[in-house]
Design an enzyme around this catalytic site. Sequence first.
Site, PDB file in Angstrom:
ATOM      1  N   TYR A  42      17.284   1.897   2.520  1.00 37.42           N
ATOM      2  CA  TYR A  42      17.598   1.329   1.214  1.00 37.42           C
ATOM      3  C   TYR A  42      18.708   2.085   0.505  1.00 37.42           C
ATOM      4  CZ  TYR A  42      12.839  -0.250   2.137  1.00 37.42           C
ATOM      5  OH  TYR A  42      11.720  -0.754   2.725  1.00 37.42           O
ATOM      6  N   HIS A  60       0.813  -1.222   0.000  1.00 40.75           N
ATOM      7  CA  HIS A  60       0.000   0.000   0.000  1.00 40.75           C
ATOM      8  C   HIS A  60       0.844   1.268   0.000  1.00 40.75           C
ATOM      9  CE1 HIS A  60      -0.058  -1.618   4.304  1.00 40.75           C
ATOM     10  NE2 HIS A  60       0.939  -0.767   4.230  1.00 40.75           N
TER      11      HIS A  60
END
Length: 488
Positions: free
Chosen positions: A258, A171
């Site tokens: 990341y 989502h």
Amino acid sequence: MSFKIAIIGAGSVGFTKKLFTDILCVPEFRDIEFALTDLSEHNLGMIKAILDKVVEANGLPTRVTATTDRRKALEGARYIISCVRVGGLEAYADDIRIPLKYGIDQCVGDTICAGGILYGQRNIPVILDFCKDIREVAATGAKFLNYANPMAMNTWAAIEYGKVDTVGLCHGVQHGAEQIAEVLGAKSRHELDYVCSGINHQTWFIDLRLNGRKIGKDELVAAFEAHPVYSQQEKLRIDVLKRFGVYSTESNGHLSEYLPWYRKRPDEITRWIDMSDWIHGETGGYLRYSTETRNWFETEYPQFLDAASKPIDPANRSNEHASHILEALETNRVYRGHFNVRNNGVITNLPQDAIIESPGFVDRFGINMAAGITLPEACAATCMASINVQRMSVHAAVSGDIDLLKLAVLHDPLVGAVSTPEEVWQMVDEMVVAQAQWLPQYAHAVPAARERLSKSAVKTREWAGAARRNVRSIEELRAEKAALKQAG
């Protein structure tokens, strides 16, 4: 219509209820069967009682069954939804705690980075067991909808090795779009049209249009910097927007894991994060949130059960993809969303075998991806770093090759920015030994790893991280909820 949906890991009570009520917002789906399965009889009993109450309160013919026998739950199922967390919070705590000893500060640690890679090693053998059962006992052509992280690794394994029709669902895109619509002053999220593409948790809004008008980088930067809340909560995300030219779907805290630039120096971490909520960068923030949520549910279960007696309101149907995909497949009402699938040329400058997250349309013919998308070069480069880690991690999980696992961790952007090869080798040994009960594919490697640990000279430290908070008690949570309610 009458068909069967199996939910694996249905003990994820809040999320299971959301999926259940979303699906029952589709009028044609009132007469279907939900088969719940989980390792925990206790959790299964709680969620079944809640869903039974929803069915009773709404006068529905829907059938709900619950069993710890997974194959029984999967028998004849047309759709299988997975929301499992292998090892639960016990293993997850090690995903955060052990890397901290080597200077790796994670906010979430469930996608890549050291924690996400080990999470994948625990999940992938189990995912492949699911796929075996689906092939053997589910309905012919059954579709596997994976909600479990690490999304790309799990979906990659299910497609490449499990040989099951699989789509991964998240989502992040919807949440990012809601933010953009808000900062641009849209009266409704429907005024915003966008193309978002990349890989899970590193998806990029490469085309934005508000009421048909194209939105450029400078306008978006100005809108975010002028927002009284997001300008503080999304500092890192805004900095990436300025440098890359496009906005990332992922939260400030998750995105920071990341990339090799923002969490590598402890004294720099607090510059980029915000402590108003766990998702903005707190050390181990999602572990704390998950622990508090579990404790709250266990204590306040009667309230959850009571809330289940309310009527289902289709106006409150969430933007989680699952119910909309099922509706499109079964009724041919077309749905546009963002899905995790094998690339196969959809994104021109990412590898064919990568699991991408990109726009697609669903109808009775299936999920049809919009092909021919080219990412900005910086976005593609960032995605490539993660894809290479994901590929090695999946292959290591399937083969039980601990040396390949260490190479995957070594190539992780944040790990590589913080730790030396010697530290990575020892950290992986320590994590494999600590989590051996959930890593059957590494059973042969555990004795040697334990022996290496007993002789290692690599120094570690006990460190809580740059921005850690303690798990709050039920009393503290009650007081906070009461204060929020009083404040309006």
